[in-house]
Design an enzyme around this catalytic site. Structure first.
Site, PDB file in Angstrom:
ATOM      1  N   GLY A 129      40.557  40.439  30.195  1.00 38.31           N
ATOM      2  CA  GLY A 129      41.174  39.384  29.410  1.00 38.31           C
ATOM      3  C   GLY A 129      40.864  39.518  27.932  1.00 38.31           C
ATOM      4  O   GLY A 129      41.734  39.291  27.075  1.00 38.31           O
ATOM      5  N   GLU A 158      44.171  34.436  33.878  1.00 39.42           N
ATOM      6  CA  GLU A 158      43.297  33.985  34.962  1.00 39.42           C
ATOM      7  C   GLU A 158      42.251  35.055  35.166  1.00 39.42           C
ATOM      8  O   GLU A 158      42.549  36.155  35.629  1.00 39.42           O
ATOM      9  CB  GLU A 158      44.061  33.755  36.267  1.00 39.42           C
ATOM     10  N   GLY A 186      42.830  39.084  36.165  1.00 37.56           N
ATOM     11  CA  GLY A 186      41.849  40.157  36.284  1.00 37.56           C
ATOM     12  C   GLY A 186      40.491  39.721  35.778  1.00 37.56           C
ATOM     13  O   GLY A 186      40.141  38.543  35.814  1.00 37.56           O
ATOM     14  N   SER A 187      39.745  40.676  35.280  1.00 37.28           N
ATOM     15  CA  SER A 187      38.370  40.421  34.870  1.00 37.28           C
ATOM     16  C   SER A 187      38.285  39.793  33.485  1.00 37.28           C
ATOM     17  O   SER A 187      39.240  39.839  32.696  1.00 37.28           O
ATOM     18  CB  SER A 187      37.591  41.739  34.861  1.00 37.28           C
TER      19      SER A 187
END
Length: 462
Positions: A213, A230, A208-209
């Protein structure tokens, strides 16, 4: 108060699906069931686990028509492109094929005096927080090896693709994976963070963003839970003076525009040797002008709406800022009358751009790409590395040795030569800088969902 999770369809703006988030008590009970079921699942032979997982993935095929329609409604992908079945099967088959070797013990010594070895043990309960842009592909990257390795898995899918978790659960259970071993849950942000903070999991994989994270890391702080993250990307391409320009245009424009630019490793900035710059730009504009923006259920549509109005707003803002700062737009608004100012967003190519513009430095995740001329490899390298992200980089040249030497100097997770926007399951999927940490797929993907256990056994004869 009950928290309702909604999927607002980008196709027509209506609430397409709605589910109630689990209460803290119900979420804790789901984790407890997963933990209790994990030992029995791990006790099955590796071949048995592989067979059940593969049978579950095969069961998705029977849902193909339903899944393709649901994806169009949930995140706008044109039905002409089908689902993600090819990639899902490719990754599943590959990870299953290497499981025995990847999970095999490392034998240091097995003599009459000692048995010294390292074995791979399941992490226990693996928590997968999956994104909406490739909701099946990204999820199976971790789900498949985690289950094969003997973990139980809890999946929390993005609200934009909330039905995907239900389909995966339905398919895997049909294949023989026990219901408590694979669970799909609906959680809000607070519920997700509470489970993480409670040390519920052995491993967490989040795609995600960057802000997302950071939230995961804050929630996990002090729990020592293993994380795979990621996050964002701003993937560059560099077209050298000996490149096949037509091939580069075709692949790179597809990499920039496919899925409305909503690809983890999509091409977001292109640097072209000055020898080919004018030709490349002209051909790229023609390629993009041939796209058809519209209803994803129309078989002629090649570019559907972005998944959410707010995602399209970000792309529009970056583009408008660049134009105000001197950039030039190559694609005319009149060519894409379907752009409604909302989720339906026309594609765009920007030239006269530089790295003072957000569109060349921050993730766009939409159908816009900036193109800059460069004089040589050193200038291209400086620009490619002038970014907070590092997921993939695409190099275009007839000289593989040149590409390899340059690739080793690029701050990135994967280097492509004469291709882009493809995830090879035999090669570790990883990133650096703000793109995150950890890796999935390949043999290293099994290392993420397992932990080493060492044995030093001294044999004593009676």
């Amino acid at each position: 108060m009950t928290s309702m999770i909604q999927c607002i369809s980008p196709v027509d703006g209506r609430v397409y699906a709605e589910r109630e988030a689990l209460s803290p008590d119900a979420a804790a009970k789901a984790v407890a069931r997963a933990r209790a079921a994990q030992a029995g699942w791990a006790a099955l032979s590796l071949d048995e686990r592989i067979a059940k997982v593969k049978a579950g993935i095969a069961a998705l095929d029977g849902m193909k028509e339903q899944i393709v329609e649901e994806l169009a409604w949930q995140m706008g992908r044109p039905v002409r492109f089908g689902g993600e079945f090819g990639g899902v099967h490719e990754r599943t088959e590959y990870m299953a094929s290497i499981a025995a070797d990847a999970l095999a013990p490392t034998i240091v010594e097995n003599s009459e005096h000692f048995d010294r070895r390292i074995e791979r043990e399941p992490q226990g309960v693996v928590f997968v927080i999956a994104p909406w842009n490739y909701p099946y592909l990204t999820a199976v990257n971790t789900i498949v090896p985690a289950l094969i390795a003997g973990n139980s898995v809890i999946l929390k899918h993005a609200s934009q693709t909330i039905l995907v978790g239900e389909r995966l659960a339905e398919a895997l259970h049909a294949g023989g994976v026990p219901e408590d071993v694979f669970q799909n849950v609906v959680l809000d942000h607070a519920g997700t963070e509470a489970l993480i903070a409670a040390k519920s999991f052995g491993f967490i994989n989040f795609t995600g963003s960057v802000p997302g994270g950071r939230a995961i890391e804050r929630a996990a702080a002090g729990t020592f839970t293993a994380l795979g993250l990621e996050l964002g990307g701003k993937d560059p391409a560099y077209v050298m003076e000996d490149a096949d320009v037509d091939w580069a245009v075709d692949v790179l424009m597809d990499g920039a525009m496919y899925n409305a630019g909503q690809c983890c490793c999509g091409i977001e900035r292109i640097y072209v040797h000055q020898k080919h710059y004018d030709t490349f730009v002209e051909k790229a504009a023609a390629w993009v002008n041939a796209l058809h923006l519209g209803d994803p259920f129309d078989p002629e549509t090649t570019l559907g709406p972005m998944a959410n109005v707010r995602f399209a707003r970000t792309v529009r803002e970056q583009t408008e800022e660049a134009l105000a700062a001197g950039a030039k737009a190559l694609i005319e608004r009149q060519n894409f009358p379907q752009d409604d100012g909302g989720a339906y967003l026309m594609p765009q190519i920007l030239v006269n751009v530089d790295h003072s513009m957000r569109v060349m430095r921050e993730e766009s995740f939409g159908p816009v790409v900036g193109i800059m001329p460069v004089k040589d490899d050193e200038e291209a390298l400086t620009l490619m590395n002038d970014c907070d992200f590092g997921l993939t980089a695409s190099l275009w040249t007839a000289d593989p040795e040149r590409a390899l030497a340059l690739g080793r100097r690029i701050e990135t997770g994967t280097v492509y030569l004469n291709r882009a926007d493809y995830l090879d399951p035999a090669i570790c999927w990883t990133g650096c800088k703000d793109t995150g940490r950890g890796g999935s797929l390949s043999e290293l993907g099994y290392h993420a969902v397992t932990r080493p256990r060492s044995y030093h056994l001294r044999k004593v004869k009676a």
